[in-house]
Design an enzyme around this catalytic site. Structure first.
Site: not given
Length: 851
Positions: A223, A495
């Site tokens: 960090e 479908s």
């Protein structure tokens, strides 16, 4: 005679050596200077133009004519105006600032005579020499530099000192007290749904000595590598952050101290005021505390994911051990997750962040390369939601958290505001969904059967019901683990994709529901043979689109897409309706010919299907689906409100969009009775079934050849759109309770019907608005609805298109299909697809889409 001891001509300066010397060259007279002859020497008693006004006598005719000025030789002394007495105050006009006589005007600081004044340009400004221009330029530069120094150094320094003494640095204990607040959820009727309690609610604030050095080093390396030496902020990091912002790169410039202040303040606004205060607090923190105290304070409050704030809570949530027992590999994973805590459950992201953390530890000398090479990825313990069971549906909670994060309430502040979340979930609809699924799955013995149901309000876009399957399932070793949200998992739609074929067809102005195509079976398209599901799924060579939709005739819609609209517009029509493909959403719309029948790599989630059909139900107006109406904080102040958005989906013209949607609805009305389903009493409805065929593999039992892997029923009334999916995890041969293949109308259809019946019970009946029919002979009528024959208990929705020539064998594979008694006996059977389709991961493959 002149008694002046210095001698000289009358009117001359008694001491010409003290006067400025005339520059070399011919005399220059500035514009507007004295007339020719001014200042020439005159004999005694002369009254030439060089005389002073009071010396002139006689009439103008007595004046001698003006003489041309002579060029003085270098040896000549410069002529000067006649000497006169010193001016008295009465010699000046007004306030004494204006000379009475022309001879007294001039550039007194350089020359006493106007004829030696600097030359001017056309604007009357003096023409400067190069030396004068350089001097003026540097003078201006010095002034600008001084102004900038004051603006960017002196003033900010003063402001920083004032801010420094005005701010305070909060303690970790005070911050931790605000991070364990539960989030309360409410149903749409404002009754409480439950609470989401943070796992780290009983966390412990650790001292610097209780946190292992390897954890501190892992976080520092990942960090803020300059943590040990910076003063709370890193100029280099700030410049990198600015560069990344300009170049659209990644990475910020915040130090650990700044991140601590950001979490402490709970303010992540991108403003100069917030950043300025953050810098002052960060600097003050580093002047007040030692580095070991700062890193410990940071580790005690930062968010790691899994609802864990602080290193102790994170160690328990990810590894079920105290922080003091974490090793280098575990420390690296937790350090890496600080930057992306919301993706902690993504294995790919977690592994990438772990790798980044370890590499930076090596770069900073906190870990040797040899030790790093021997480390293995630490697998976190399985995450479960047992504590949430019966309180808040974890899948609904996760969808809400995603929605909140997209609107500013991210995971790191989720448990900090005491938030109250008011959802769109209708308790009656949610209960109806769960009951309908439970009733529909009764008697099913295939353990591979999975299901999901999502219902959305077409008038608002609000999600009324959301069921993604069980939240807790058994793992491979019998252990409890978090279930998968099948409502948000894409599958081949079969479908149920055909309404988007029709939408694209009408959007492009190619025709409408009365247009005709060849609906016969086993049609050849290049090298591809497309089959219908059986006699009931085929129709004549002049089959209308409306009838083809009812029968789910594959050949009609494949012809429509391949030869008329092309695949791209179909994918766009699906997006227009509301399907969100990756990366915005989970679905995939692969623009190849397979999209016509919902096979291949095209896959859509139940949530997307419900949202897109809601656009048809909502008169062609697409509304943003959402789970949250508003959020308030612990002081009942508004923290978020859902925007009310609606815009025409299929055309820029609202009326045209409504007409297209209405025509799709007209074509889908007949599918309901054709699939042997019923609408709730006094309600008009429309919908479409869908089935994806299983790809038979060598070694499977012969029954697998007749199996399907995914089934759908998606339909709507004017007030609710619901999508039901029943299928498997990937391409699996599924069987119903009778041991036969399942179809869209056999399990998913009845679940859909039961849900609508329960939810709409007692509500006023509704019907769709009438619209003008598009296409064909422009008639406002459509073919009558076909009905299935008596005794057909199970609808057959399977078929087998192939890549080779037709063998002439029937595509009907369901032995319960009734015998053909007419040329085109009605049937609800639909089996579509193409051989070799559906090879996407986690979906049915093989021979594609089935009705």
């Amino acid at each position: 005679m002149n008694d002046d001891p210095h001698g000289g001509w009358p009117g001359q300066d008694p001491d010409p050596a003290r006067r400025p010397q005339r520059p070399a060259g011919p005399p220059r007279r500035p514009a507007g200077g004295p007339p020719p002859g001014y200042g020439q020497r005159q004999g005694p008693g002369s009254q030439g133009p060089g005389q002073a006004p009071w010396q002139r006598q006689g009439s103008p005719q007595q004046q001698p004519p003006p003489q041309q000025p002579q060029q003085p030789r270098r040896s000549q002394r410069p002529p000067v105006a006649p000497q006169h007495e010193p001016d008295l105050i009465t010699h000046h006009e007004h306030n004494g600032t204006e000379h009475r006589y022309e001879a007294d005007r001039g550039y007194d600081d350089q020359y006493d005579d106007e004829q030696y004044a600097p030359e001017t340009d056309e604007n009357g400004k003096p023409i400067l020499t190069p030396a004068q221009r350089k001097k003026r330029r540097w003078r201006r530069i010095r002034r600008v530099v001084l102004a900038l120094f004051c603006l960017f150094v002196v003033i900010p320094a003063i402001a920083f000192v004032i801010t420094y003494f005005a701010v305070d640095v909060p303690s970790p204990q005070a911050i931790a007290a605000t991070q364990g607040q539960a989030v309360t959820y409410y149903y749409a009727d404002n009754t409480e749904m439950g609470k989401d309690v943070p796992k780290g609610g009983n966390r412990q604030i650790l001292t610097p000595e209780q946190i292992p050095d390897i954890v501190k080093k892992a976080v520092i390396a990942t960090e803020d590598a300059s943590f040990e030496t910076n003063s709370g902020f890193d100029i280099g990091g700030i410049l990198r952050a600015v560069y990344n912002q300009v170049t659209a790169g990644k990475g910020g410039g915040s130090t650990i101290s700044q991140q601590y202040i950001k979490v402490a303040s709970g303010d992540d606004e991108s403003s100069l005021t917030r950043k300025w205060t953050e810098l002052a607090k960060s600097f003050k923190m580093n002047q007040t505390y030692e580095k070991k105290d700062i890193i410990s304070a940071y580790l005690n409050i930062i968010y790691f994911g899994r609802g864990a704030y602080g290193i102790e809570s994170a160690a328990q949530a990810f590894f079920a051990k105290p922080a003091g027992e974490l090793n280098a590999s575990e420390a690296a994973l937790l350090a890496g997750l600080i930057q992306q805590p919301g993706r902690s459950e993504n294995p790919k992201v977690a592994n990438e962040r772990w790798t980044v953390a370890l590499n930076r530890m090596v770069q900073n000398g906190f870990l040797s390369a040899a030790d790093r090479a021997n480390l293995q990825f630490p697998t976190p313990v399985p995450q479960t939601d047992k504590e949430q069971a019966g309180v808040v549906n974890p899948f609904i909670r996760d969808k809400i958290k995603d929605e909140l994060a997209a609107n500013g309430i991210t995971g790191d502040v989720y448990y900090t505001g005491g938030y109250k979340v008011y959802t769109t979930i209708d308790p009656k609809a949610q209960a109806a969904a769960e009951q309908a699924v439970a009733d529909g799955m009764k008697g099913q013995t295939d353990e591979n059967l999975l299901n999901a149901l999502v219902a959305i309000d077409p008038k608002t876009g609000g999600v009324k019901a959301y069921y993604g399957g069980p939240s807790i399932v058994k793992g491979p070793n019998g252990q409890d683990q978090k279930g998968r949200d099948w409502a948000n998992t894409p599958q081949n739609p079969g479908s149920s994709m055909k309404p988007f074929d029709l939408t694209a067809y009408m959007q492009m102005g190619k025709g409408g529901i009365n247009s005709t195509f060849d609906g016969s079976n086993n049609r050849q398209f290049g090298k591809q043979t497309i089959r219908n599901a059986g006699p009931g799924s085929s129709c004549s060579a002049q089959c209308t689109v409306s009838e083809a939709m009812q029968r789910s005739a594959n050949t009609v819609f494949y012809d429509m897409v391949v030869n008329v609209t092309k695949p791209g517009p179909v994918a766009q029509a699906a997006k227009d309706a509301g399907i969100k493909p990756a990366p915005e959403g989970a679905s995939e719309l692969f623009a190849d010919n397979n999209i016509a029948l919902g096979g291949g790599k095209t896959a859509v989630s139940p949530e997307d299907m419900a949202a897109s059909y809601a656009t048809f139900a909502g008169d062609g107006q697409r509304r943003t689906r959402h789970f949250v109406t508003k959020v308030t904080n612990s002081q009942d102040e508004a923290a978020y409100s859902a925007p009310e958005e609606a815009k025409p989906a299929f055309s820029d013209d609202s009326d045209k969009s409504k007409q297209i949607a209405g025509n799709v609805t007209e074509s889908l009305k007949g599918v309901i009775p054709f699939s042997k389903l019923k609408c709730p009493n006094n309600h008009e409805c429309a919908g479409k079934t869908g089935t994806q065929q299983h790809t038979y593999r060598q070694g499977e039992p012969a029954s697998a050849k007749d199996s399907n892997s995914q089934t759908w029923m998606v339909g709507y009334t004017p007030s609710i759109s619901a999508a039901v999916w029943v299928g498997g995890d990937g391409d699996k041969a599924l069987k119903g309770k009778n041991g036969k293949a399942i179809f869209g109308s056999t399990i998913a259809g009845p679940i859909w019907q039961k849900f609508l019946s329960l939810y709409l019970n007692g509500k006023p009946g509704e019907r769709f608005d009438k619209v003008k029919i598009i296409g064909g002979d422009d008639s406002n009528t459509i073919p009558s609805t076909q009905t299935p024959p008596e005794g057909d208990e199970d609808s057959n929705e399977t078929g087998t298109p192939s890549t080779g020539p037709s063998t002439g064998s029937s595509s009907s594979r369901n032995e319960e299909d009734p015998p053909s008694s007419s040329k085109n006996p009605p049937s609800s059977s639909e089996n579509n697809g193409e051989e070799g389709n559906g090879n996407g991961p986690g979906r049915g493959g093989g021979r594609g889409d089935n009705g």
